[in-house]
Design a protein around this motif. Structure first.
Motif, PDB file in Angstrom:
ATOM      1  N   ALA A  63       0.908  10.540  -1.169  1.00 54.32           N
ATOM      2  CA  ALA A  63      -0.426  11.181  -1.978  1.00 54.32           C
ATOM      3  C   ALA A  63      -1.162  11.623  -1.591  1.00 54.32           C
ATOM      4  N   THR A  92       5.379   7.761   3.147  1.00 54.19           N
ATOM      5  CA  THR A  92       6.182   7.040   2.088  1.00 54.19           C
ATOM      6  C   THR A  92       6.855   5.814   2.941  1.00 54.19           C
ATOM      7  N   ALA A  94      -6.585  -2.188  -4.988  1.00 54.86           N
ATOM      8  CA  ALA A  94      -5.159  -2.838  -4.014  1.00 54.86           C
ATOM      9  C   ALA A  94      -6.257  -3.177  -3.226  1.00 54.86           C
ATOM     10  N   GLU A 146       2.418   1.844  -3.240  1.00 54.28           N
ATOM     11  CA  GLU A 146       1.915   2.843  -4.754  1.00 54.28           C
ATOM     12  C   GLU A 146       1.212   3.785  -3.345  1.00 54.28           C
ATOM     13  N   PHE A 147       1.023   4.218  -2.704  1.00 52.18           N
ATOM     14  CA  PHE A 147       0.079   5.381  -2.571  1.00 52.18           C
ATOM     15  C   PHE A 147       1.064   6.566  -1.809  1.00 52.18           C
ATOM     16  N   SER A 158     -12.945   2.163  -7.239  1.00 51.10           N
ATOM     17  CA  SER A 158     -11.914   2.591  -6.618  1.00 51.10           C
ATOM     18  C   SER A 158     -10.553   2.113  -6.730  1.00 51.10           C
ATOM     19  N   ARG A 159      -9.409   2.822  -7.215  1.00 48.52           N
ATOM     20  CA  ARG A 159      -8.565   1.902  -6.991  1.00 48.52           C
ATOM     21  C   ARG A 159      -8.018   1.737  -5.130  1.00 48.52           C
ATOM     22  N   LEU A 160      -7.975   1.946  -4.110  1.00 50.05           N
ATOM     23  CA  LEU A 160      -8.060   2.143  -3.065  1.00 50.05           C
ATOM     24  C   LEU A 160      -8.153   0.209  -3.164  1.00 50.05           C
ATOM     25  N   MET A 179      -4.909  11.479   0.460  1.00 46.64           N
ATOM     26  CA  MET A 179      -5.684  10.330   0.105  1.00 46.64           C
ATOM     27  C   MET A 179      -7.158  10.567   1.129  1.00 46.64           C
ATOM     28  N   ARG A 183      -1.660  12.800   4.351  1.00 44.54           N
ATOM     29  CA  ARG A 183      -1.467  11.937   3.313  1.00 44.54           C
ATOM     30  C   ARG A 183      -0.672  10.676   3.790  1.00 44.54           C
ATOM     31  N   VAL A 184      -0.781  10.010   2.638  1.00 44.44           N
ATOM     32  CA  VAL A 184       0.234   8.561   2.969  1.00 44.44           C
ATOM     33  C   VAL A 184       1.457   8.324   3.169  1.00 44.44           C
ATOM     34  N   PHE A 198       0.604  -0.759  -0.205  1.00 47.03           N
ATOM     35  CA  PHE A 198      -0.159  -0.208   0.045  1.00 47.03           C
ATOM     36  C   PHE A 198       1.048   1.031   0.087  1.00 47.03           C
TER      37      PHE A 198
END
Length: 125
Positions: free
Chosen positions: A33, A72, A50, A29-30, A45-47, A35, A69-70, A26
């Motif tokens: 960003a 990193t 995934a 990928e996200f 949904s892309r979520l 969210m 913000r997700v 997760f």
């Protein structure tokens, strides 16, 4: 294979909901960003694509405690992937980082709370 390092506090909710492996995927990928977690996620949904509808709903239910913000969390991901036995070069490719940066994180224990302290650092108290 050894146990994975404990996640940092800002990543722990994702690990609790998605599991370590799911959280790593997760974040890869996200991560980075902003969210919005819908209370009623749809299959488009892309979520949902995934993580699946159940986990997407669980993330939405916990969204009040999640950062906007997700994160990193690359140092923690590097430590976790190394604990799974991946070579440094593969970790660097997956994180889109240099192998030098990955080796530095692995050597210092960065991102997992309790890494080495620089002896030149003055005490804060």
């Amino acid at each position: 294979m050894t146990d994975l390092p404990p996640p940092p506090a800002h990543v722990e909710p994702f690990v609790r909901i998605l599991g370590s492996a799911g959280a790593i995927e997760f974040l890869l990928e996200f991560g980075g960003a902003e969210m919005h977690f819908s209370g009623n996620p749809t299959g488009r949904s892309r979520l949902v694509q995934a993580v699946g509808p159940e986990r997407a709903a669980a993330l939405a239910a916990a969204s009040h405690g999640l950062p906007a913000r997700v994160p990193t969390a690359k140092p923690w991901i590097a430590q976790s992937l190394r604990a799974k036995g991946l070579p440094v070069e593969e970790i660097a490719r997956r994180l889109h980082m240099s192998n030098v940066a990955v080796r530095r994180w692995l050597k210092s224990g960065a991102g997992i709370g309790g890494g080495r302290v620089d002896p030149r650092q003055l005490p804060l108290i």
